[in-house]
Write a protein that holds these residues in place. Structure first.
Motif, mmCIF file in Angstrom:
data_model
loop_
_atom_site.group_PDB
_atom_site.id
_atom_site.type_symbol
_atom_site.label_atom_id
_atom_site.label_comp_id
_atom_site.label_asym_id
_atom_site.label_seq_id
_atom_site.Cartn_x
_atom_site.Cartn_y
_atom_site.Cartn_z
ATOM 1 N N THR A 225 0.827 -1.202 0.000
ATOM 2 C CA THR A 225 0.000 0.000 0.000
ATOM 3 C C THR A 225 0.864 1.255 0.000
ATOM 4 N N SER A 226 0.228 2.377 -0.258
ATOM 5 C CA SER A 226 0.937 3.659 -0.226
ATOM 6 C C SER A 226 1.381 4.016 1.189
ATOM 7 N N ALA A 227 0.863 3.315 2.201
ATOM 8 C CA ALA A 227 1.251 3.553 3.599
ATOM 9 C C ALA A 227 2.291 2.548 4.082
ATOM 10 N N THR B 121 1.708 -0.353 9.943
ATOM 11 C CA THR B 121 1.054 0.241 8.770
ATOM 12 C C THR B 121 -0.447 0.345 9.010
ATOM 13 N N ASP C 272 -0.989 3.270 11.220
ATOM 14 C CA ASP C 272 -0.839 4.522 10.464
ATOM 15 C C ASP C 272 -2.097 4.823 9.651
ATOM 16 N N ILE C 273 -2.667 3.797 9.024
ATOM 17 C CA ILE C 273 -3.906 3.989 8.251
ATOM 18 C C ILE C 273 -5.044 4.375 9.188
ATOM 19 N N THR D 38 -5.023 8.064 10.117
ATOM 20 C CA THR D 38 -5.021 9.056 9.045
ATOM 21 C C THR D 38 -6.254 9.960 9.150
ATOM 22 N N PRO E 278 -10.275 8.412 3.886
ATOM 23 C CA PRO E 278 -9.020 9.130 4.100
ATOM 24 C C PRO E 278 -8.898 10.345 3.161
ATOM 25 N N THR F 59 -6.130 11.806 2.225
ATOM 26 C CA THR F 59 -5.125 11.363 1.257
ATOM 27 C C THR F 59 -5.362 9.878 1.032
ATOM 28 N N VAL G 256 -5.319 6.020 0.628
ATOM 29 C CA VAL G 256 -4.394 4.939 0.963
ATOM 30 C C VAL G 256 -4.654 3.833 -0.060
#
Length: 185
Positions: free
Chosen positions: A27-29, A150, A153-154, A157, A169, A171, A173
């Motif tokens: 993922t982007s995270a 991770t 973190d998600i 967000t 989100p 931004t 994810v």
């Protein structure tokens, strides 16, 4: 199918346990590795693996993030366009697995047998999602084996309401790629 059955019999007779299937969400995270419980939720795990192998999740986002509850993905891209899943799977929530922090389960509608591609990761113990009385709950079919940082973190967000969907989100994810892990990964 028959060869797979024979291989299982051979492993069992040799006292060798078959490795649980593993999937990595890139993922982007960050990465999230998921160990599937194919023994407890065979149809759900097989459906998930089929979707992974077919690149269904690639490009989709975590579209529902609720702190102290769940992070959910598997239905929408970054523009919140819905991706139609190919099938539904029967509810396997009475498998003895509970919606505990770090477990992975299938999202569904009111119909207990309406799970298709959307899944969530529990970021808290959510016993109210388990079967109650004689009813159905939400099918747990895996657990996060690596990458809980991770997931956290998600979970933390910033989110907003977009397209009448809460917990999106700000931004996106993005799941860049979902793939099976091999013994060499």
């Amino acid at each position: 199918m028959r060869n797979g059955f024979l291989a299982c019999l051979l492993f069992a007779s040799l006292g060798v346990a078959a490795e649980a299937p593993m999937v990595r969400l890139e993922t982007s995270a960050g990465n999230i590795d998921i160990e599937l419980h194919s023994d407890a939720a065979p149809q759900t795990a097989a459906n998930f693996l089929d979707l992974v192998d077919g690149n269904f999740y690639d490009g989709l986002v975590f579209h529902r993030v609720v702190a102290n509850f769940v992070i959910q993905a598997g239905g929408y891209d970054a523009q919140l366009n819905y991706r139609e899943p190919p099938r539904q799977v029967p509810n396997e929530s009475r498998n003895g697995l509970a919606n505990r922090r770090g477990t992975v389960a299938m999202a569904r509608l009111a119909d207990p047998h309406s799970a298709d591609a959307q899944f969530y990761i529990n970021v808290n113990d959510n016993a109210h999602l388990d079967p109650q009385g004689g009813g159905f709950g939400y099918t747990v079919f895996g657990r996060v084996a690596a990458g809980m940082e991770t997931v956290t973190d998600i979970e933390l967000t910033d989110t907003e309401v977009r397209n009448r969907m809460a917990g999106v989100p700000v931004t996106p994810v993005v799941i860049h790629r979902a793939r099976r892990l091999t013994a060499t990964d």
